[in-house]
Design an enzyme around this catalytic site. Structure first.
Site, PDB file in Angstrom:
ATOM      1  N   TYR A 160       0.935  -1.037  -0.148  1.00 53.04           N
ATOM      2  CA  TYR A 160      -0.066   0.041  -0.033  1.00 53.04           C
ATOM      3  C   TYR A 160       0.912   1.352   0.090  1.00 53.04           C
ATOM      4  CZ  TYR A 160      -4.382  -2.676   1.051  1.00 53.04           C
ATOM      5  OH  TYR A 160      -5.419  -3.398   1.171  1.00 53.04           O
ATOM      6  N   LYS A 227       2.900 -14.142   6.303  1.00 53.27           N
ATOM      7  CA  LYS A 227       3.050 -14.944   5.156  1.00 53.27           C
ATOM      8  C   LYS A 227       4.452 -15.168   4.876  1.00 53.27           C
ATOM      9  CE  LYS A 227       0.533 -17.099   2.538  1.00 53.27           C
ATOM     10  NZ  LYS A 227      -0.047 -18.430   2.408  1.00 53.27           N
ATOM     11  N   ASP A 281      -3.101 -17.028   5.981  1.00 57.08           N
ATOM     12  CA  ASP A 281      -4.172 -17.803   5.407  1.00 57.08           C
ATOM     13  C   ASP A 281      -5.101 -18.798   6.573  1.00 57.08           C
ATOM     14  OD1 ASP A 281      -1.784 -18.472   4.638  1.00 57.08           O
ATOM     15  OD2 ASP A 281      -2.750 -20.576   3.946  1.00 57.08           O
ATOM     16  N   ASP A 305      -6.069  -5.384   6.343  1.00 58.53           N
ATOM     17  CA  ASP A 305      -7.339  -4.659   5.710  1.00 58.53           C
ATOM     18  C   ASP A 305      -8.254  -5.961   5.296  1.00 58.53           C
ATOM     19  OD1 ASP A 305      -8.845  -3.138   4.250  1.00 58.53           O
ATOM     20  OD2 ASP A 305      -7.439  -2.924   2.438  1.00 58.53           O
TER      21      ASP A 305
END
Ligand code: NAP
Length: 590
Positions: A160, A227, A281, A305
């Site tokens: 971002y 991740k 995840d 987000d």
């Protein structure tokens, strides 16, 4: 430019000490931005509720003096087209604490989103989103009351950061050439390119805030979400720096999840915050399956987000989820939904998101009783089926009311008899009982808990099967086979019997029985297990990493190793199948 902002008389400014702690007078001046679209409707309703709560909670001794600040369409009208005037920026910095309704992002004209400008101008690097269920709010979960988390999302870095190169542009080609020619990277022609900066500075100030929050609010754990199994030098680094910060700055107040199991046998020492990490995840799954495992979370921008909206949706939707953006000293609380222009000025929508952002604000300035009063009254009103149109759609038999009537109902409840102390006690007892139950499971069945709670195993002891069975070498193969089938184990450790020729420990697997007894035509009831065992017993220390263990298995061409503790006592068994399953599920551990 004309001065439009007036600080109300009788109020005093909130200040911050050098360590960032707030000094809050009994009559603080706090800024508010009404917002566009539905903003005025919900702001009006919420201001009435907040004021009534403060009045009631502190018998009129305390009062917020609201200073209206201008952003969005109202600002543009007052400041000659300026949607975010300098005067407002200055006031936000000066007052330290403010709350805002939703703002329209002006279309065209190259405007940045006002919310993005706000975050950048004031360096509001942490987006804080508490998500919990309130009794009576419709939810798709079976036990929505298990959801009670606070997400700290990093607000300034990650993909971002806005470092992107459009496919086909000169800059894109320049960057692509550099990556291909100088760095040896390969990717498809004309790929759009983006950069994902994650820094120790950005990570640590965010994680610091999350841990401090957990300490201040008696939260049990902080989970670093990442991740890192795929993006080692950005997401993986976030994890590493997060643990590093905890170790460096909060050594007495925190322990890692590793230590929780290895040193404390699953029992959390009183007052310590457990620092753990989870793959992003898996986090989404766990927040549906075992949400009570999680408490405070620290995430990077993109993961946070997705995660905060997904979790908010589990317990009533983004319509009531509150939020705040914070720097080290400045905090701007805000409704997380947009301006819903089709409902503007209809006195129709749910004020929940802004209302609970105000509850967060009250907690932030230490006015906890007023915050609790609103929450308790809200649950009573919703519990009585008095709701705005959006909840009415999902609640059978509900009474639909306007925004202002909803506010009236809450204020009425607050004026009545709400036993805040009892509600707080009951809530604390429920949290404590829940924590004890989880601790019990960690102590009794640590392996099962590890897998079920999504913890990534790192060492041999994290993954071993502790169900190790040893038998005397004089036992018959037949007896051993019965026991192996009964216990569903595929091997037994063989202890030398006094009359055994070889006085050395060994192991007998199902495969040994097949190859050395069955296919050799021998009767299992006449053969001793010491004759069938493989020796020497190959062992691995419990604290060896899974990576090293896998390497040892490969070098020796074996499929199982007996795990020994630091005194050399066998405590479990680990097989290549265990490591295979773990790597398949969690990726290669560090
Ligand atoms: P939105 O304003 O959040 O509205 C989308 C839908 O969400 C509404 O139509 C309504 O659903 C529901 N909703 C939102 N707020 C609600 C409330 N308080 N009570 C009940 N239901 C509510 O999103 P949008 O239509 O995408 O965006 C509109 C404008 O808001 C845009 O200009 C956008 O840039 C801006 N925006 C501002 C912020 C902010 O300032 N923080 C955030 C997001 C968007 P139903 O139609 O099903 O009733």
């Amino acid at each position: 430019m004309s001065q439009r902002i007036e600080y109300p008389e009788g109020g005093k400014k909130i200040t911050a000490s050098a360590d960032g702690r707030l000094n809050v007078p009994d009559h603080p001046i706090i800024g508010y931005v009404e917002g566009d679209g539905i903003g005025p409707d919900i702001s009006r309703a919420c201001l009435r509720i907040w004021n009534a709560a403060v009045e009631k909670a502190y018998d009129g001794q305390r009062q917020i003096h609201w200073a209206e600040l201008f952003m969005g369409e109202k600002a543009a009208a007052l400041y000659d087209g300026d949607y975010f005037p300098q005067e407002t920026k200055d006031a936000l910095k000066d007052l330290l604490i403010a709350i805002k309704g939703p703002l329209t992002t002006p279309v065209g004209g190259g405007f940045r989103s006002l919310n993005v400008s706000l975050r950048q101008e004031l360096d509001l690097y942490a987006c804080v989103r508490p998500v919990r269920h309130y009794a009576g709010v419709p939810s798709p979960l079976k036990k929505p009351e298990d959801v009670d988390v606070v997400i700290f999302r990093e607000n300034t870095e990650d993909v971002y950061a806005g470092i992107e190169y459009r496919s086909g542009s000169d800059k894109n080609q320049k960057v692509a050439r550099f990556l291909r020619e100088e760095m040896g990277e390969t990717f498809f022609e004309d790929a759009g390119l983006g950069v994902k900066p994650i820094s120790p500075f950005g990570t640590k100030r965010l994680v610091r805030k999350a841990i401090q929050y957990a300490i201040d609010h008696d939260r049990e754990s902080v989970t670093l979400v990442h991740k890192g199994n795929i993006m080692k030098y950005t997401e993986g680094a976030f994890r590493t720096w997060g643990y590093e910060l905890a170790r460096e700055e909060f050594p007495d107040q925190t322990i890692t999840e590793e230590e929780l199991y290895a040193t404390h046998g699953g029992k959390r020492p009183a007052g310590k915050v457990v620092i753990k990490d989870r793959i992003a995840d898996i986090m989404f799954q766990l927040m549906l399956l075992r949400p009570n495992e999680f408490d405070v979370m620290a995430t990077m921008n993109l993961n946070g987000d997705y995660l905060s909206d997904a979790i908010a949706a589990e317990v009533g939707g983004v319509g009531i989820a509150p939020g705040a953006n914070m720097s080290d000293t400045v905090a701007v609380f805000e409704a997380t939904h947009g301006t819903a222009p089709k409902y503007a000025n209809q006195d129709k929508v749910n004020p929940g998101s802004l209302l609970f952002s105000g509850v967060m604000l009250l907690q932030h300035i230490g006015w906890v009783k007023a915050a609790e009063l609103i929450t308790a009254a809200y649950e009573k009103v919703i519990g009585a089926g008095i709701v705005t149109y959006d909840f009415a759609r999902n609640l059978e038999g509900a009474t639909e009311v306007k925004t202002s009537q909803f506010a009236d109902a809450i204020i009425d409840q607050m004026q009545g008899t709400i036993d805040i102390d009892r509600i707080r006690r009951e809530r604390e007892e429920a949290v404590e009982a829940e924590r004890r139950a989880r601790e019990q499971r960690r102590v009794v069945a640590p392996q099962e808990e590890m897998v079920a709670s999504g913890r990534v195993p790192h060492t041999v002891s994290d993954l071993m099967n502790p169900n190790l069975v040893s038998m005397l070498g004089s036992t018959t193969v037949e007896d051993a086979m019965h026991l192996m089938r009964e216990r569903r184990i595929s091997s037994v450790v063989v202890q030398p019997a006094d009359d055994d020729e070889i006085q050395e420990w060994g192991i007998m697997t199902q495969r040994d029985v097949i190859s050395r007894v069955v296919s050799a035509g021998r009767q299992p009831n006449t053969v001793r297990i010491s004759e069938v065992a493989t020796r020497p017993l190959i062992t691995v220390q419990e604290d060896v990493s899974l990576f090293d263990c896998a390497e040892m298995m490969g070098e020796r061409n074996i499929r199982r190793m007996v795990v020994v503790d630091t005194q050399g006592r066998p405590i479990g068994i680990i097989s290549d199948t265990d490591i295979f399953a773990s790597v398949e599920q969690f990726g290669l551990p560090e």
